[in-house]
Motif scaffolding. Structure first.
Motif, short mmCIF file in Angstrom:
data_model
loop_
_atom_site.label_atom_id
_atom_site.label_comp_id
_atom_site.label_asym_id
_atom_site.label_seq_id
_atom_site.Cartn_x
_atom_site.Cartn_y
_atom_site.Cartn_z
N ARG A 234 0.83 -1.19 0.00
CA ARG A 234 0.00 0.00 0.00
C ARG A 234 0.87 1.25 0.00
N LYS A 236 1.70 5.41 0.37
CA LYS A 236 1.47 6.36 1.47
C LYS A 236 0.50 7.43 1.02
N VAL A 237 -0.49 7.71 1.87
CA VAL A 237 -1.47 8.76 1.62
C VAL A 237 -1.05 10.00 2.40
N ILE A 344 -9.84 6.90 -2.76
CA ILE A 344 -8.51 6.96 -2.13
C ILE A 344 -8.03 5.57 -1.74
N THR A 345 -8.93 4.78 -1.13
CA THR A 345 -8.50 3.45 -0.69
C THR A 345 -8.24 2.51 -1.86
N ALA A 348 -4.58 3.78 -3.26
CA ALA A 348 -3.40 3.57 -2.43
C ALA A 348 -2.62 2.30 -2.76
N VAL A 354 -0.17 8.91 -2.66
CA VAL A 354 -1.45 9.52 -2.99
C VAL A 354 -1.50 10.86 -2.26
N ASP A 374 -1.94 8.97 5.96
CA ASP A 374 -0.86 8.48 6.81
C ASP A 374 -0.04 9.63 7.37
#
Length: 488
Positions: A234, A236-237, A344-345, A348, A354, A374
């Motif tokens: 995954r 990083k947001v 968004i999910t 990622a 993101v 995050d």
């Protein structure tokens, strides 16, 4: 736990097994016998319904009346329905069975597993918390009673997330996908709705409490070993948020993604500001043309897939993708937080970074972006009004958490104005860095252009921020690729 290789005992030598598995029921409904004891269920994430999983494994659950007429099949072994034998995996093909049934002694240095706890009932919450905290193999990194609080603690990087059925039900929305890693459900009463909702929430296993608390711990402890074999991919947001106008949210968001792209990373920028769509102007995108935006996802919101989102992205010449806000401001009222949660999910896992351009408000969409992030880059201009707005945002959103998720950045840093010490005193958070004033920024933004990659001044400071948020890999080959992209 039941040994999958063990054979059921018989009352006499050579006699048939005491119980036999039920045949598949032709009806589409699925129910448990009233006398069925609590069991643990391992979930295979690749199926869509309980019955499909049961059929795939050649097992079924059946109940006719209040009496138990037989037994269930678990991991290829027979399990007595009267509960006289130890429980096992029920009717589902297990993806992670090795982590539960592996009873061999472990060698080498152990790793403490990180568990995040989210149970609504306070009595059960305290019982599970006390039990996990007594086990030296487990570190409880957070304990909450609400689903939204659970999602805000996702940045604590837990190995496993232990929840009750009520919170598992709340996590069934697509927007929660990936935010609760290795989801484990504990239930005081095992029912078909609990099993079904746990599966739909993406749970890895369901445990009866307190009967199967030891199996719960063994599963939690096994997760770090599994992650070493198959690490999470995954991305990083990162949310860029300026609670007051003039703090440079649009500038920093657009140049931060450009800096990360220059590092050779695959990045996407999501504009959450549907009211003003400043990112479209800052990047020089002609919205009079047929450019796709977040509004194009509205018709497919209930069944949104990664392909839908990819089709809606704008490809910038600098090498990154953008999910633009709609050009028509009247359309922004139709955009809901759930749409951005799901987008968004889903982005990622496909992108290394993101970047979220968060609107200067505390509405539902802004809160969703900040809760999913995050890292939060909180931009503060060096003036009293900006500090006041930042302080209110920190209090309202709980950004002063000990994890350090919130990075305060002074923008622009002007000689003789409010400095780092004053900002820390006002906000209670030490500024991570600052972006100096650069006269060329305004001129280029007016033309919809980014700063040249070889610029100094503000561009160099943004690159420092990018390195702080997502450090360049230490692998020499990766560093060589980044150096080549920078022309160094």
């Amino acid at each position: 736990m039941l040994d999958p290789t063990a054979r059921p005992k018989s009352s006499e030598r050579g006699a048939s097994p005491l119980v036999r598995p039920f045949p598949l029921d032709a009806s589409s409904s699925l129910c448990l016998p009233c006398a069925f004891p609590p069991v643990r269920v391992i979930v295979d994430e690749g199926r869509s319904s309980v019955m499909e999983r049961a059929e795939a494994n050649g097992n079924a659950l059946s109940a006719e009346g209040s009496k138990t007429a037989g037994n269930l099949v678990g991991d290829g072994a027979l399990v007595d329905a009267d509960g006289s034998r130890s429980r096992s995996t029920v009717g589902l093909q297990s993806t992670y069975a090795w982590s539960v049934h592996d009873q061999r002694p472990r060698t080498g240095r152990s790793i403490q597993a990180r568990a995040l706890l989210a149970i609504a009932d306070l009595g059960l919450h305290q019982e599970v918390l006390d039990f996990l905290e007594r086990d030296p193999r487990v570190s409880v990194v957070g304990a909450v009673t609400q689903p939204d609080a659970l999602l805000r603690l996702a940045n604590t990087a837990p190995d496993a997330t232990v929840v009750c059925p009520a919170i598992a039900r709340a996590l069934r929305h697509p927007a929660a996908n990936g935010r609760a890693p290795s989801l484990l459900v504990v239930a005081e009463e095992m029912t078909v709705p609990v099993l079904r909702e746990s599966i739909e929430a993406g749970a890895r296993a369901v445990f009866a409490w307190p009967a199967e608390r030891q199996e719960l711990v063994r599963t939690i402890v096994a997760v770090p070993r599994e992650r070493r074999v198959s690490p999470s991919r995954r991305g990083k947001v990162i949310a860029v948020f300026g609670p007051r106008g003039g703090s440079g949210t649009t500038f920093v968001a657009c140049h931060l993604i450009a800096a990360l792209t220059d590092q050779g990373r695959k990045c996407v920028l999501v504009d959450l500001d549907g009211s003003f769509a400043d990112v479209t102007i800052a990047l020089g995108i002609d919205d009079s043309k047929d450019v796709r935006t977040a509004a194009d996802l509205l018709p497919v919101m209930d069944e949104m897939s990664a392909d839908h989102i990819e089709d809606a992205l704008f490809r910038h010449p600098a090498g990154f993708a953008v999910l633009l806000a709609p050009a028509d401001s009247s359309t922004s009222s139709t955009l809901v937080p759930e749409l951005y949660e799901a987008a968004i999910t889903q982005l990622a896992p496909k992108y290394e970074a993101v970047i979220l351009h968060v609107p200067r408000s505390l509405d539902g969409i802004a809160r969703v972006g900040l809760s999913l992030a995050d890292e939060v880059v909180l931009l503060v201009a060096p003036d009293v009004f900006s500090l006041h707005s930042a302080r209110r945002a920190i209090d309202a959103l709980g950004l002063d958490e000990p994890s350090g998720r919130c990075k305060v950045v002074i923008n622009p840093l002007v000689r003789g104005a409010v400095g780092a010490a004053e900002v820390e005193g006002a906000l209670g958070i030490r500024p991570a860095t600052a972006i100096r004033f650069d006269a060329t920024v305004g001129r280029l933004q007016d033309r919809g252009e980014l700063l040249p990659s070889r610029s100094r001044g503000a561009w160099r400071d943004v690159r420092t921020l990018a390195q702080m948020l997502l450090p360049i890999p230490l692998d020499p080959r990766a560093r060589e690729g980044v150096r080549h992209r920078h022309g160094g």
